[in-house]
Motif scaffolding. Structure first.
Motif, mmCIF file in Angstrom:
data_model
loop_
_atom_site.group_PDB
_atom_site.id
_atom_site.type_symbol
_atom_site.label_atom_id
_atom_site.label_comp_id
_atom_site.label_asym_id
_atom_site.label_seq_id
_atom_site.Cartn_x
_atom_site.Cartn_y
_atom_site.Cartn_z
ATOM 1 N N ASP A 179 0.844 -1.214 0.000
ATOM 2 C CA ASP A 179 0.000 0.000 0.000
ATOM 3 C C ASP A 179 0.870 1.251 0.000
ATOM 4 O O ASP A 179 0.552 2.253 -0.682
ATOM 5 C CB ASP A 179 -0.919 -0.018 1.222
ATOM 6 N N VAL A 180 1.996 1.240 0.756
ATOM 7 C CA VAL A 180 2.899 2.397 0.788
ATOM 8 C C VAL A 180 3.510 2.647 -0.592
ATOM 9 O O VAL A 180 3.583 3.781 -1.088
ATOM 10 C CB VAL A 180 3.984 2.172 1.851
ATOM 11 N N ALA A 181 3.958 1.520 -1.206
ATOM 12 C CA ALA A 181 4.539 1.669 -2.539
ATOM 13 C C ALA A 181 3.512 2.170 -3.539
ATOM 14 O O ALA A 181 3.828 3.012 -4.412
ATOM 15 C CB ALA A 181 5.106 0.315 -2.993
ATOM 16 N N GLU A 182 2.283 1.691 -3.383
ATOM 17 C CA GLU A 182 1.227 2.159 -4.286
ATOM 18 C C GLU A 182 0.957 3.641 -4.073
ATOM 19 O O GLU A 182 0.755 4.407 -5.050
ATOM 20 C CB GLU A 182 -0.044 1.330 -4.025
ATOM 21 N N ALA A 183 0.966 4.092 -2.831
ATOM 22 C CA ALA A 183 0.753 5.524 -2.557
ATOM 23 C C ALA A 183 1.896 6.369 -3.120
ATOM 24 O O ALA A 183 1.681 7.463 -3.665
ATOM 25 C CB ALA A 183 0.635 5.737 -1.048
ATOM 26 N N ARG A 184 3.130 5.857 -2.963
ATOM 27 C CA ARG A 184 4.278 6.591 -3.501
ATOM 28 C C ARG A 184 4.164 6.710 -5.032
ATOM 29 O O ARG A 184 4.452 7.763 -5.623
ATOM 30 C CB ARG A 184 5.578 5.900 -3.113
ATOM 31 N N LYS A 185 3.727 5.585 -5.662
ATOM 32 C CA LYS A 185 3.594 5.626 -7.115
ATOM 33 C C LYS A 185 2.544 6.655 -7.538
ATOM 34 O O LYS A 185 2.742 7.447 -8.480
ATOM 35 C CB LYS A 185 3.205 4.246 -7.619
ATOM 36 N N LYS A 186 1.435 6.644 -6.815
ATOM 37 C CA LYS A 186 0.394 7.618 -7.143
ATOM 38 C C LYS A 186 0.883 9.053 -6.934
ATOM 39 O O LYS A 186 0.563 9.978 -7.705
ATOM 40 C CB LYS A 186 -0.837 7.353 -6.296
ATOM 41 N N GLY A 187 1.686 9.291 -5.885
ATOM 42 C CA GLY A 187 2.220 10.636 -5.627
ATOM 43 C C GLY A 187 3.150 11.101 -6.743
ATOM 44 O O GLY A 187 3.096 12.277 -7.180
ATOM 45 N N GLU A 188 3.985 10.175 -7.187
ATOM 46 C CA GLU A 188 4.914 10.559 -8.263
ATOM 47 C C GLU A 188 4.163 10.853 -9.550
ATOM 48 O O GLU A 188 4.491 11.825 -10.279
ATOM 49 C CB GLU A 188 5.923 9.433 -8.479
ATOM 50 N N ILE A 189 3.166 9.988 -9.834
ATOM 51 C CA ILE A 189 2.376 10.243 -11.055
ATOM 52 C C ILE A 189 1.663 11.590 -10.957
ATOM 53 O O ILE A 189 1.619 12.394 -11.903
ATOM 54 C CB ILE A 189 1.384 9.096 -11.275
ATOM 55 N N GLY A 190 1.077 11.870 -9.776
ATOM 56 C CA GLY A 190 0.403 13.165 -9.603
ATOM 57 C C GLY A 190 1.365 14.336 -9.723
ATOM 58 O O GLY A 190 1.016 15.395 -10.270
ATOM 59 N N SER A 191 2.565 14.101 -9.204
ATOM 60 C CA SER A 191 3.572 15.180 -9.303
ATOM 61 C C SER A 191 3.917 15.498 -10.754
ATOM 62 O O SER A 191 3.997 16.676 -11.150
ATOM 63 C CB SER A 191 4.829 14.761 -8.532
ATOM 64 N N LYS A 192 4.078 14.427 -11.535
ATOM 65 C CA LYS A 192 4.386 14.659 -12.952
ATOM 66 C C LYS A 192 3.249 15.356 -13.664
ATOM 67 O O LYS A 192 3.442 16.240 -14.526
ATOM 68 C CB LYS A 192 4.703 13.316 -13.632
ATOM 69 N N GLU A 193 2.030 14.976 -13.309
ATOM 70 C CA GLU A 193 0.877 15.615 -13.940
ATOM 71 C C GLU A 193 0.819 17.104 -13.577
ATOM 72 O O GLU A 193 0.530 17.967 -14.419
ATOM 73 C CB GLU A 193 -0.391 14.902 -13.502
ATOM 74 N N ARG A 194 1.110 17.357 -12.316
ATOM 75 C CA ARG A 194 1.062 18.775 -11.906
ATOM 76 C C ARG A 194 2.186 19.598 -12.566
ATOM 77 O O ARG A 194 2.014 20.783 -12.871
ATOM 78 C CB ARG A 194 1.200 18.870 -10.386
ATOM 79 N N GLU A 195 3.319 18.949 -12.773
ATOM 80 C CA GLU A 195 4.400 19.652 -13.467
ATOM 81 C C GLU A 195 3.985 20.057 -14.880
ATOM 82 O O GLU A 195 4.284 21.168 -15.360
ATOM 83 C CB GLU A 195 5.653 18.772 -13.520
ATOM 84 N N GLY A 196 3.273 19.127 -15.540
ATOM 85 C CA GLY A 196 2.797 19.477 -16.884
ATOM 86 C C GLY A 196 1.821 20.635 -16.838
ATOM 87 O O GLY A 196 1.852 21.533 -17.708
ATOM 88 N N LEU A 197 0.911 20.630 -15.847
ATOM 89 C CA LEU A 197 -0.036 21.730 -15.714
ATOM 90 C C LEU A 197 0.678 23.051 -15.405
ATOM 91 O O LEU A 197 0.266 24.133 -15.859
ATOM 92 C CB LEU A 197 -1.057 21.407 -14.610
ATOM 93 N N THR A 198 1.759 22.900 -14.613
ATOM 94 C CA THR A 198 2.526 24.106 -14.276
ATOM 95 C C THR A 198 3.131 24.747 -15.526
ATOM 96 O O THR A 198 3.099 25.975 -15.688
ATOM 97 C CB THR A 198 3.627 23.744 -13.266
ATOM 98 N N LEU A 199 3.673 23.902 -16.397
ATOM 99 C CA LEU A 199 4.249 24.410 -17.659
ATOM 100 C C LEU A 199 3.185 25.051 -18.518
ATOM 101 O O LEU A 199 3.464 25.982 -19.288
ATOM 102 C CB LEU A 199 4.939 23.270 -18.401
ATOM 103 N N GLN A 200 1.995 24.582 -18.464
ATOM 104 C CA GLN A 200 0.921 25.105 -19.303
ATOM 105 C C GLN A 200 0.270 26.355 -18.702
ATOM 106 O O GLN A 200 -0.265 27.183 -19.437
ATOM 107 C CB GLN A 200 -0.158 24.010 -19.503
#
Length: 479
Positions: A179-200
């Motif tokens: 569950d911890v690893a799954e949460a970390r994966k979701k956090g990283e994916i969300g971070s990347k998504e937010r980075e893209g939104l930040t660029l836009q």
């Protein structure tokens, strides 16, 4: 005497006037009768039944059964009154009886189930045990009012449930890590998504993204720390339970060792006590031996004197017996001689009688054989004439010269009378001794004799010859 039982009790009466037993709440007790009062209230029996599953895994099954007499069934009450009522319900006899039935049925049922089936199907297992135990208790008039099967317990040395708990614990810890690893994966994916939104979305979105990313990162770390703390607490709790179980096991081992030492001491004391008892018996036997020795010495002297007198008396008796035996022997010889003479005369008479008997027997056997031969002859003769009884009879009469005898008798009867005489001829000329006429002379003579003989018999007696031999003419003249 009038006895009244309390609401939860029954009277069991037996004796004079009662065939088997009598159950009653109140009754008169007459002389020659006896009674007991037994309590009907149920009793709790607590057991720890050790059983083994079909995989050869042992386990302990703590159980509490509430058992008592079946109050609504008269035959069951009679069984209980005759088999159980004389014992205290809390006595070891009744407890061992109930425990033996419960342990036997539980072990048989557990041996047909796996450990997983026993553990998961506790309700069904309890119902099966309840039904089978009740079936056995029916023969004692007992009823299970309540049965409570507790949680299964490991047998020392076979910690199946402990290992099963550890397995479950490790599975929970591993699931937490996933569950911890799954949460970390979701956090990283969300971070990347937010980075893209930040660029836009330019600087504002970039600033908000950084704040959001920092917040999410902090939440992820907090969640990870929380999970690690819970896992650590769970591990500490399990370690404490294991330590407590080890301490309980050490305590039981110490108790068993103590009981073993006490048993050894008791055995040694029992051996010493038995040795003392045997020593006492040996001394008692030694005293008895000395007493018997003194008795035997005095008895020997008396026995010698007694034997001497007995031998003298026996010698006198022996001389008198020999004289009497000589006289008896002489008389027996005379009697035997007379008996031999009588037996010889009897034997001679018996031989004469046996000879007469043998002659009569042979004569009878000859008559029997003659009768059997005559019977066989008559049967063959009857078969020869085709079963014609009249023809056989006539032949026998001719063969036995019966007709000649009849003629003689008739001639004697008519002697002195004037009977009618008929003369018959054959109408031919007799030849000489040679040729065919000479060969048939004897046969012709027989046939010349038959017609006058038949006619004479017919006239005198009215009898006619058989049809196969011919017929007589109507007239009395000769032909």
């Amino acid at each position: 005497m009038y006895i009244v039982a309390s609401p939860s009790e029954y009277l069991v009466i037996s004796g004079i006037g009662i065939t088997d037993i009598k159950l009653a709440k109140k009754a008169w007790i007459f002389p020659g009768q006896s009674y007991i009062i037994f309590d009907m209230s149920p009793v709790n029996y607590t057991f720890e039944v050790q059983a083994m599953s079909s995989e050869k895994l042992p386990f302990m099954l703590p159980a509490v059964f509430t058992i008592g007499p079946r109050i609504d069934d008269t035959p069951s009450l009679h069984k209980y009154a005759k088999l159980i009522s004389r014992h205290d319900k809390l006595s070891s006899h009744v407890k061992e009886l109930v425990q033996g039935i419960i342990e036997g049925e539980t072990r048989v049922l557990a041996a047909s189930m796996t450990m997983e089936e026993v553990f998961k199907g506790t309700k069904e297992f309890k119902q099966e045990v309840f039904e089978k135990v009740q079936l056995e208790l029916n023969q004692f008039g007992l009823l299970i009012y309540n049965a409570n099967v507790k949680q299964l317990v490991d047998v020392p040395g076979h910690e199946y449930f402990s290992y099963l708990g550890q397995k479950t614990q490790m599975e929970a810890a591993n699931q937490a890590k996933v569950d911890v690893a799954e949460a970390r994966k979701k956090g990283e994916i969300g971070s990347k998504e937010r980075e893209g939104l930040t660029l836009q979305n330019a600087a504002k979105i970039d600033a908000e993204t950084k704040i959001y990313a920092t917040k999410r990162e902090g939440e992820g770390k907090m969640a990870e720390l929380k999970v690690k703390a819970e896992v650590k607490v769970y591990e500490n709790v399990r370690e404490a339970e294991v330590a407590e179980a080890n301490a309980e096991l050490a305590k039981k081992k110490a108790g068993w060792a103590k009981e073993a030492q006490v048993a050894e001491v008791e055995a040694a004391k029992a051996v010493a006590l038995r040795d003392a008892e045997l020593q006492t018996q040996v001394e008692r036997m030694n005293a008895l031996t000395r007493t018997e020795k003194f008795k035997s010495e005095f008895l020997s002297k008396a026995s010698v004197e007694y034997e001497t007198k007995v031998q003298e008396a026996n010698w006198d008796l022996y001389n008198k017996q020999k004289a009497a035996e000589a006289t008896l022997y002489q008389r027996e010889k005379e009697a035997k001689a007379q008996k031999a003479v009588a037996e010889a005369e009897f034997y001679a008479r018996q031989q004469v009688a046996d000879g007469e008997f043998y002659a009569k027997k042979k004569e009878a056997e000859g008559l029997i054989a003659l009768g059997q031969a005559q019977g066989a002859y008559l049967r063959n003769l009857l078969d020869a004439v085709g079963g014609n009884y009249a023809a056989m009879r006539d032949f026998m009469m001719i063969n036995g010269s019966m007709f000649q005898e009849i003629a003689k008798i008739n001639a004697e009867a008519v002697r002195g009378l004037q009977p009618k005489i008929s003369i018959w001829t054959n109408g031919g000329v007799e030849g000489g001794d040679g040729g065919s006429n000479g060969a048939m002379k004897e046969v012709a003579g027989v046939y010349k004799m038959l017609p006058p003989l038949f006619k004479t018999v017919h006239e005198q007696t009215g009898m006619l010859p058989p049809a196969w031999m011919g017929t007589l003419p109507n007239s009395g003249s000769s032909n």
